[in-house]
Design a protein around this motif. Structure first.
Motif, PDB file in Angstrom:
ATOM      1  N   UNK B  42       0.647  56.103  24.891  1.00 41.39           N
ATOM      2  CA  UNK B  42       1.011  56.943  26.045  1.00 41.39           C
ATOM      3  C   UNK B  42       2.077  56.300  26.931  1.00 41.39           C
ATOM      4  N   UNK B  43       1.898  55.043  27.257  1.00 40.95           N
ATOM      5  CA  UNK B  43       2.886  54.354  28.100  1.00 40.95           C
ATOM      6  C   UNK B  43       4.241  54.290  27.395  1.00 40.95           C
ATOM      7  N   UNK B  44       4.207  53.968  26.098  1.00 43.25           N
ATOM      8  CA  UNK B  44       5.467  53.885  25.348  1.00 43.25           C
ATOM      9  C   UNK B  44       6.149  55.242  25.263  1.00 43.25           C
ATOM     10  N   UNK B  45       5.359  56.297  25.097  1.00 40.14           N
ATOM     11  CA  UNK B  45       5.944  57.629  24.961  1.00 40.14           C
ATOM     12  C   UNK B  45       6.611  58.071  26.264  1.00 40.14           C
ATOM     13  N   UNK B  46       5.958  57.809  27.370  1.00 37.69           N
ATOM     14  CA  UNK B  46       6.539  58.214  28.656  1.00 37.69           C
ATOM     15  C   UNK B  46       7.818  57.427  28.960  1.00 37.69           C
ATOM     16  N   UNK B  47       7.816  56.155  28.633  1.00 36.87           N
ATOM     17  CA  UNK B  47       9.031  55.370  28.892  1.00 36.87           C
ATOM     18  C   UNK B  47      10.140  55.716  27.893  1.00 36.87           C
ATOM     19  N   UNK B  48       9.779  56.179  26.703  1.00 36.76           N
ATOM     20  CA  UNK B  48      10.808  56.673  25.783  1.00 36.76           C
ATOM     21  C   UNK B  48      11.492  57.901  26.371  1.00 36.76           C
ATOM     22  N   UNK B  49      10.697  58.759  27.011  1.00 39.48           N
ATOM     23  CA  UNK B  49      11.288  59.936  27.678  1.00 39.48           C
ATOM     24  C   UNK B  49      12.244  59.496  28.780  1.00 39.48           C
ATOM     25  N   UNK B  50      11.831  58.480  29.543  1.00 41.13           N
ATOM     26  CA  UNK B  50      12.709  57.983  30.620  1.00 41.13           C
ATOM     27  C   UNK B  50      13.993  57.404  30.037  1.00 41.13           C
ATOM     28  N   UNK B  51      13.865  56.667  28.952  1.00 41.28           N
ATOM     29  CA  UNK B  51      15.044  56.089  28.301  1.00 41.28           C
ATOM     30  C   UNK B  51      15.970  57.188  27.775  1.00 41.28           C
ATOM     31  N   UNK B  52      15.385  58.217  27.225  1.00 41.09           N
ATOM     32  CA  UNK B  52      16.167  59.325  26.671  1.00 41.09           C
ATOM     33  C   UNK B  52      16.965  60.033  27.768  1.00 41.09           C
ATOM     34  N   UNK B  53      16.328  60.261  28.897  1.00 36.80           N
ATOM     35  CA  UNK B  53      17.001  60.972  29.994  1.00 36.80           C
ATOM     36  C   UNK B  53      18.028  60.074  30.685  1.00 36.80           C
ATOM     37  N   UNK B  54      17.765  58.766  30.683  1.00 39.45           N
ATOM     38  CA  UNK B  54      18.597  57.849  31.472  1.00 39.45           C
ATOM     39  C   UNK B  54      20.061  57.895  31.071  1.00 39.45           C
ATOM     40  N   UNK B  55      20.338  58.140  29.792  1.00 38.60           N
ATOM     41  CA  UNK B  55      21.737  58.114  29.364  1.00 38.60           C
ATOM     42  C   UNK B  55      22.527  59.287  29.930  1.00 38.60           C
TER      43      UNK B  55
END
Lengths: 219, 222
Positions: B42-55
């Motif tokens: 769960x933590x990894x998935x949410x931070x992957x979303x943040x990484x995806x949007x960050x660009x």
């Protein structure tokens, strides 16, 4: 090669509307080339009106507009143009202007797929466009990356983010339901306490059921 | 900071995929050894979303503009999970937004994933440099130590990515392009990432300190 055209002088005002907001390269057509042919009259007319003039306008220029996907123009980006006959050696080199535009006139006698590569600091892209037969004066282009509207972009972004959130919810739900079953120290407490509290004290010590119940959590 | 398609030789793209394969294998192996990988998804998935949007969030730093990377932050908070998270995030960015590309996915994933692991190990240095009387405690370390090392992890993770990008772009310029012009452009872009490294380092420190105060078990342990 000196076929590069100064876009400042030749770019129509509405040309930028043709731009495709691609991360790397966008394109547009319909630049103007003014080919002025000056014919010198050698007839018997008086000297004051001896010069006839022919002004010919041919729409054979291609305008490249390079922008980042946030709409910011790629200024001073390097542009390489490859003709259909030679895709290894650039037919023309140049740089985009302050608005990310670059104009050039492909040879009318070289129909086929022309290729344009734009690069700045490791970013950019390549696009191809077709130049028709000799009589065709307008080139068409096909961006290598399909453009999308801001609404499409935000919708797809929201869908993907929701996918990540859904994954997080799925695994957090599974882990929360699995945790008590995996922990042997949690379940025995109510099992062992319940019968002890409900049963007479005198019977507890002699009853084998209560003894087995207290150790049930270790199975 | 994604390398676009068409600017790297095929050998480099293949080597990038090979390197990313090794990096992913090593990370998954380490994740498997830590026990119960599902608990951290769960933590990894949410931070992957943040990484995806960050660009998609660009920050103007004249004369250019940069976008958030967050690879150092992922390394600090996720540990070895950062590598698969970055790989998945980059894949979606390439497919949907054209950031980077499928041929350069391996190179980009290595360029961001390796510094993320470095950021994780920098963050773990807080245990190495802690006083001896606390060496066997189960705490994550003091707030100040967490803040300092998470800042270093977040900032140096991004800075190393910028450095790798600079080296790749300068050494692998195609002969058709003017090397000097490209060198100037890449230098400006790399220098513009130095303020961003400080920004992301500060953001990483704030997040790590916040997690330590609110839910310390979410931070990577020893």
């Amino acid at each position: 090669m000196s076929n590069g055209l100064a876009s400042k002088d030749l770019m129509p005002n509405d040309l930028s509307k043709n731009k495709c907001s691609v991360c790397s390269v966008s394109d547009s057509v319909n630049g103007l080339v003014f080919g002025a042919l000056l014919a010198v009259g050698l007839g018997h007319a008086p000297a004051a009106s001896a010069h006839g003039t022919v002004v010919e306008v041919t729409q054979t220029a291609v305008a490249v507009t390079a922008t980042f996907d946030n709409g910011e123009p790629m200024t001073d980006a390097q542009v390489l143009v490859y003709s259909p006959g030679n895709l290894e050696t650039p037919w023309q080199k140049g740089q985009t202007d302050a608005e990310g535009r670059y104009l050039f006139a492909p040879e009318a006698g070289t129909p086929g797929a022309w290729e344009v590569t734009v690069r700045k600091a490791g970013h950019g892209g390549t696009t191809t466009f077709a130049v028709g037969s000799a009589e065709a004066s307008v080139a068409t282009s096909t961006p290598t990356v399909k453009t999308s509207t801001p609404v499409q972009k935000w919708l797809s972004m929201a869908a993907i983010v929701w996918g990540f959130v859904g994954t997080a919810l799925f695994f957090s739900r599974r882990s929360s339901t699995e945790t008590p079953a995996l922990d042997p120290t949690v379940l025995p407490q109510p099992v062992s306490n319940q019968p002890v509290s409900n049963q007479p004290v005198s019977r507890t010590a002699a009853d084998p059921v209560s003894v087995s119940g207290s150790s049930g959590g270790q199975h | 900071m994604h390398i676009s398609e068409g600017f790297l030789p095929a050998q480099v793209c293949i080597a990038g995929y090979g390197n990313t394969g090794l990096l992913t294998w090593y990370s998954l192996r380490q994740i498997n050894r830590q026990g119960n990988p599902n608990a951290k998804i769960p933590k990894a998935s949410l931070l992957t979303a943040a990484f995806f949007v960050a660009s998609s969030i660009s920050i103007p730093i004249p004369p250019t503009s940069v976008h958030l990377l967050l690879n150092g932050l992922l390394g600090v908070v996720l540990g070895y999970f950062a590598v698969p998270a970055i790989l998945i995030g980059l894949l979606f960015q390439a497919m949907f937004f054209g950031h980077g590309g499928l041929t350069t996915l391996g190179v980009n994933a290595s360029m961001l994933g390796f510094p993320a692991l470095l950021a994780y190990h920098i963050f773990q240095l807080r245990f190495v440099l802690e006083p001896k009387e606390q060496a066997f405690s189960q705490s994550n370390g003091s707030i100040w130590r967490i803040g300092a090392f998470s800042f270093l992890g977040g900032a140096l993770g991004l800075a190393l990515t910028a450095l790798i990008f600079f080296v790749l772009m300068v050494t692998l310029v195609s002969a058709e392009f003017d090397v000097q012009t490209e060198l100037v452009a890449v230098t400006y872009l790399t220098l513009a990432h130095l303020p961003l490294a400080i920004i992301e380092g500060g953001f990483t420190a704030m997040l790590a300190v916040f997690l330590q105060r609110v839910k310390p078990e979410l931070l990577t342990g020893r």
